[in-house]
Scaffold this active site. Structure first.
Site, PDB file in Angstrom:
ATOM      1  N   LYS A 274       0.839  -1.201   0.000  1.00 37.97           N
ATOM      2  CA  LYS A 274       0.000   0.000   0.000  1.00 37.97           C
ATOM      3  C   LYS A 274       0.876   1.255   0.000  1.00 37.97           C
ATOM      4  O   LYS A 274       2.002   1.208   0.486  1.00 37.97           O
ATOM      5  CB  LYS A 274      -0.864   0.033   1.266  1.00 37.97           C
ATOM      6  CG  LYS A 274      -1.999  -0.968   1.303  1.00 37.97           C
ATOM      7  CD  LYS A 274      -2.789  -0.824   2.595  1.00 37.97           C
ATOM      8  CE  LYS A 274      -3.939  -1.826   2.670  1.00 37.97           C
ATOM      9  NZ  LYS A 274      -4.959  -1.640   1.628  1.00 37.97           N
ATOM     10  N   ARG A 348     -10.451 -11.475   1.945  1.00 42.84           N
ATOM     11  CA  ARG A 348     -11.305 -12.533   1.377  1.00 42.84           C
ATOM     12  C   ARG A 348     -10.624 -13.892   1.435  1.00 42.84           C
ATOM     13  O   ARG A 348     -11.292 -14.924   1.546  1.00 42.84           O
ATOM     14  CB  ARG A 348     -11.694 -12.142  -0.059  1.00 42.84           C
ATOM     15  CG  ARG A 348     -10.545 -12.014  -1.012  1.00 42.84           C
ATOM     16  CD  ARG A 348     -10.910 -11.227  -2.280  1.00 42.84           C
ATOM     17  NE  ARG A 348     -10.982  -9.777  -2.020  1.00 42.84           N
ATOM     18  CZ  ARG A 348     -11.307  -8.873  -2.947  1.00 42.84           C
ATOM     19  NH1 ARG A 348     -11.604  -9.249  -4.192  1.00 42.84           N
ATOM     20  NH2 ARG A 348     -11.344  -7.595  -2.643  1.00 42.84           N
TER      21      ARG A 348
HETATM   22  N1  BES Z   1      -8.202  -3.708   4.429  1.00 40.17           N
HETATM   23  C1  BES Z   1      -8.352  -3.281   3.082  1.00 40.17           C
HETATM   24  C2  BES Z   1      -9.637  -2.478   2.854  1.00 40.17           C
HETATM   25  C3  BES Z   1      -9.731  -1.160   3.556  1.00 40.17           C
HETATM   26  C4  BES Z   1      -9.352   0.000   2.910  1.00 40.17           C
HETATM   27  C5  BES Z   1     -10.238  -1.056   4.827  1.00 40.17           C
HETATM   28  C6  BES Z   1      -9.459   1.222   3.536  1.00 40.17           C
HETATM   29  C7  BES Z   1     -10.340   0.166   5.458  1.00 40.17           C
HETATM   30  C8  BES Z   1      -9.961   1.315   4.815  1.00 40.17           C
HETATM   31  C9  BES Z   1      -8.371  -4.493   2.153  1.00 40.17           C
HETATM   32  O1  BES Z   1      -7.593  -5.558   2.554  1.00 40.17           O
HETATM   33  C10 BES Z   1      -7.831  -4.031   0.834  1.00 40.17           C
HETATM   34  O2  BES Z   1      -6.679  -3.695   0.788  1.00 40.17           O
HETATM   35  N2  BES Z   1      -8.673  -4.037  -0.181  1.00 40.17           N
HETATM   36  C11 BES Z   1      -8.279  -3.603  -1.472  1.00 40.17           C
HETATM   37  C12 BES Z   1      -8.831  -4.585  -2.480  1.00 40.17           C
HETATM   38  C13 BES Z   1      -8.290  -4.399  -3.860  1.00 40.17           C
HETATM   39  C14 BES Z   1      -6.820  -4.769  -3.901  1.00 40.17           C
HETATM   40  C15 BES Z   1      -9.078  -5.259  -4.802  1.00 40.17           C
HETATM   41  C16 BES Z   1      -8.857  -2.211  -1.697  1.00 40.17           C
HETATM   42  O3  BES Z   1      -9.974  -1.945  -1.261  1.00 40.17           O
HETATM   43  O4  BES Z   1      -8.152  -1.383  -2.257  1.00 40.17           O
HETATM   44 MN    MN Z   2      -5.585  -5.386   1.910  1.00 43.22          MN
END
Ligand code: BES
Ligand code: MN
Ligand code: ZN
Length: 498
Positions: A274, A348
């Site tokens: 990230k 997931r």
């Molecule tokens: N934990 C994150 C989602 C999230 C984002 C929670 C912001 C709280 C605040 C999750 O694991 C994630 O990184 N999701 C990705 C999915 C994508 C790679 C398809 C996302 O939402 O960007």
């Molecule tokens: Mn994630």
């Protein structure tokens, strides 16, 4: 803060809170006080802008004719505004306004004509709202502590029907204990809270009669949980799966209801790392599991007449020499294979094995999972509602209704074959992202659906509602514990033996 309950007698000293109705209509205790003040209370109210609208208040210091230090007049609004949630909000506002104004305060609850609420119920809800508002996470503030610490320790709620108020409050207090536990877990930083230490926190529920098992990596390997284990393999912390069982139903053999939580104790994204801005928020990527653990504390605390199981998958998602790579293919416990195209779509993967395990072992009446699953849900709903995804209309309605009742609201999204197809994969049974730009929260839900079989199931995407930067009357800034009160309410309304 601990509330106490007693009869509605106007105290002679200290801080007193009296309610009035919209249109500057005084109720019994305000009238009584106004008489002692020789009409001074009404004069003060008239001299101010305060009319008694819901959420508004007026403070008077050392009013003449009394020995009181402070009078806080709170507006109830119209009689029809007097509802459970309005009384909780009022209790929260009273607590917050008086938090640093002495050790105790007395709140008078008058009966309100044309309102459906009894004074006892009003008293209990005000007490509950006050307690919820009193939450703080200040264990790491070693210096600011003494000055900023609230002084208010006791709120005396004075109404008729105190025995009834006390009885109503008893269960609310246990739910608040669950909410506080969740808020604590969500607020802990990830150097302190990681799979092993979070599992140790869950173990504390054993004191309340919850059976708690902790499965380690070796056990999960034997069970074939390749999806969950792949996420954790880049971390020095061993993944854990925690299984909690509360057997409170009169018929001990009754099929359980089940709750499943995503417990990513920190989500760096892994090799699909990230951006650094805001990454600290990912300490609360375990909120789904935090809510499920807090819910079990609430159910066991109030001895709910239900059989409930809770399963949380705990992992840390880190990059590293042994971390999972984009393109890796893992085999889940269900036997289905997954191409991991993005290591940041890890929640997931954790839930895939946790859901399958729960379904196979417990054959529950239904499964509800909670997860901070997608950033896309925040694009859709902001910080106001959680996303609801389900294969079952009855379960969806029950969840939505419970959410409306406790002001933790949901919004249901569509699911279906067209979305399901988006995660089909050329070289494995599925991929963990669609690769397209649209419907990210729905394709994530479709992924989970492939691991629940025919069990009635719902997924709550709580990414937008788990952490708040703006205080509400009963929810201070920080971890909200969104979901604990909602699920406790659903259990109470639909699944408990009477
Ligand atoms: N934990 C994150 C989602 C999230 C984002 C929670 C912001 C709280 C605040 C999750 O694991 C994630 O990184 N999701 C990705 C999915 C994508 C790679 C398809 C996302 O939402 O960007
Ligand atoms: Mn994630
Ligand atoms: Zn995540």
């Amino acid at each position: 803060m601990k509330p106490t309950f007693a009869n509605p007698v106007l105290p002679k000293t200290g801080t007193v809170v009296v309610p009035i109705l919209d249109g500057r209509k005084l109720l019994a205790s305000a009238k009584n006080l106004d008489k002692q003040m020789k009409g001074g209370l009404m004069r003060a109210i008239k001299a101010s802008q305060f009319k008694g609208s819901k959420g508004h208040s007026l403070h008077l210091l050392a009013p003449a004719g009394t020995k009181l230090d402070r009078v806080m007049v709170v507006g109830l609004g119209k009689p029809t505004d007097v509802t459970d949630s309005a009384m909780q909000a009022m209790g929260g506002r009273i607590y917050t306004a008086l938090a640093s104004k002495g050790k105790t305060a007395s709140v008078l609850i008058d009966s309100v004509e044309k309102s459906k609420m009894s004074p006892a119920r009003m008293a209990a809800e005000v007490a509950y709202g006050g307690r919820l508002a009193s939450y703080r996470f200040d264990k790491y503030r070693t210096k600011a502590r003494r000055h900023n610490k609230p002084t208010l320790k006791t709120v005396k709620v004075l109404s008729s029907g105190t025995a009834q108020a006390r009885k109503l409050y008893r269960d609310m207090d246990k739910v608040a204990d669950g909410v506080f536990f969740t808020r604590d877990l969500v607020s802990e930083p990830s150097n302190v809270l990681y799979p092993e230490t979070l599992a140790a926190e869950a173990k504390k529920l054993a004191k309340l009669g919850v059976k708690v098992e902790v499965l380690g990596e070796a056990r999960m390997r034997k069970l074939g949980m390749g999806a969950l284990l792949g996420v954790g393999q880049g971390s020095v912390h061993e993944p854990k799966l925690v299984v909690m069982q509360w057997n409170g139903a009169p018929k001990s053999k009754e099929k359980p209801i089940a709750f499943v939580g995503k417990g990513v104790t920190f989500d760096t994204g892994g090799i699909s790392i990230k951006p650094s801005g805001g990454m600290e928020d990912m300490k609360w990527d375990m909120a789904g599991s935090g809510v499920v653990i807090g819910l079990m504390k609430a159910l066991a605390g109030r001895k709910a007449k239900v059989n409930a199981v809770a399963v949380v998958g705990l992992v840390e998602n880190m990059p590293g020499g042994n971390a999972q790579r984009p393109g890796d293919i893992v085999t889940s416990m269900s036997g289905q294979t997954i191409e991991v195209l993005n290591t940041d779509a890890e929640g997931r993967l954790v839930l895939a094995d946790a859901l399958w395990y729960t379904k196979e072992r417990f054959k529950p009446k239904f499964m509800v999972n909670l997860a901070t699953l997608t950033g896309a849900i925040i694009v859709c709903l902001g910080n106001e509602r959680a996303g609801l995804f389900s294969n079952n209309d009855v379960l969806s309605k029950r969840l939505s209704d419970a959410g409306d009742a406790v002001s933790e609201q949901l919004w249901r999204f569509p699911m279906g074959d067209v979305y399901d197809k988006m995660i089909n994969c050329d070289i494995a049974d599925m991929k963990n992202i669609s690769g397209g730009r649209g419907a990210g929260s729905i394709t994530a839900a479709q992924f989970l659906k492939r691991f629940v079989g025919t069990t009635p199931w719902a997924h709550l995407d709580i990414a937008g509602v788990t952490w708040s930067n703006k205080a509400k009357p009963t929810v201070p800034k920080g971890g909200t514990a969104f979901g604990v009160r909602l699920l406790d309410r659903m259990v109470k309304d639909y699944y408990e033996a009477k």
